[in-house]
Design a protein around this motif. Structure first.
Motif: not given
Length: 319
Positions: A157-162, A177-184, A190-197
């Protein structure tokens, strides 16, 4: 590029016209019919046609569905296989359907928030009728740690996370990486941060990532390289449960933008166990509000209190 109209009528009429003209056609009526077919094919070619793709969603590495006609602006068929580990519960999802080539690229998308929360997606795009009917090769994730560590967080329910924790990167996850979007279907943020390719860093807005019975539509991605250089700051360090305070027994070396010494207390769910910790933190961690929920492995932390000390001796800068 969007494919042109189905060419069967056009090619047949063209072949007949060339053949009959070459043989010396004597029937004016038949010649007019062939010319009409030729012009009809030219008109259909100019107006375009709708692609047909297999459409389905399944809770296994592959699914089967019927061919369906795509919308006029959907010029590609896609097949996607996603492996999602949410709080140690592994889910494999497959998805086939129509898409816009401007929003999709074939390849692999991967992001890890922590050892028990990660998502990997393999996808293939193609531009012919029914070209997405064949399944993708088996999904294989590399679990070997590669030495990179990234700030980590998940927020619904957030566009960013700490970020309040760190993720240990594995395999080809070479970027933070930081990724945000919508869950249908509910269109929840939904917003997430972590390791990414590397491919996760260039994922196009609008990309769909299936996850169980839901579809995650990516709206924004950004990446950065974390500075792992010690910045000169050392903070008292400790961690304990069942208590509201802990007594530091050692010091930890702070890295990059970790310019604050932080003390944090709260509750770990679902058992509502008290916890306390001290260590290095970035400036944004000092402004986390009481009551904030922070995923941590298979548990959820509720932050009750955070206090930070300034650190004038820290000199590290982010890359």
């Amino acid at each position: 590029m969007k494919p042109s109209a189905k060419p069967e009528t056009f090619l047949l009429a063209m072949a007949l016209l060339c053949t009959l003209l070459g043989l010396g056609l004597r029937s004016q009526a038949l010649l007019l019919i062939v010319i009409d077919l030729f012009l009809s094919g030219m008109q259909n070619s100019a107006s375009g046609y709708s692609l047909s793709c297999e459409v389905c969603v399944g809770d296994r590495p592959s699914c089967r569905g019927k061919l369906q006609t795509c919308a006029p602006d959907e010029d590609s068929c896609i097949v996607v296989v996603t492996e999602t580990n949410r709080k140690a519960s592994l889910v494999v999802t497959s998805y086939k359907g129509c898409a816009k080539s401007s929003q999709y690229e074939s390849g692999f998308f991967g992001i890890t928030m922590n050892p028990e929360n990660y998502m990997g997606s393999k996808r293939r795009c193609c531009q012919k009728d029914g070209c997405n009917q064949d399944p993708l090769p088996a999904f294989v994730r590399n679990h070997t740690e590669n030495g990179l560590r990234c700030p980590s967080c998940i927020a619904a329910f957030m566009e960013t996370c700490t970020a309040t924790a760190e993720a240990l990167c594995v395999g080809e996850e070479t970027h933070c990486v930081a990724v945000s979007g919508l869950v249908r279907p509910a269109s929840d943020k939904l917003a997430v941060q972590g390791c990414g390719t590397k491919t996760a860093c260039h994922t196009k807005p609008g990309t769909l990532v299936p996850s169980g019975s839901r579809l995650f539509t990516i709206k924004k991605t950004s990446s950065f390289r974390r500075n792992l250089t010690e910045n000169g700051l050392q903070c008292p360090s400790c961690s304990t449960f069942l208590k509201e305070t802990c007594t530091p027994t050692e010091e930890t070396f702070c890295l990059g933008e970790e310019t604050r010494c932080v003390t944090m207390t709260g509750l770990r769910h679902p058992a509502d166990v008290k916890f306390a910790s001290q260590g290095c933190a970035m400036e944004n961690a000092c402004h986390i509000k009481p009551g904030t929920l922070v995923p941590s492995g298979s548990h959820l932390l509720t932050i009750n209190k955070i206090s930070c000390l300034p650190s004038p001796q820290a000199s590290g800068k982010a890359e």
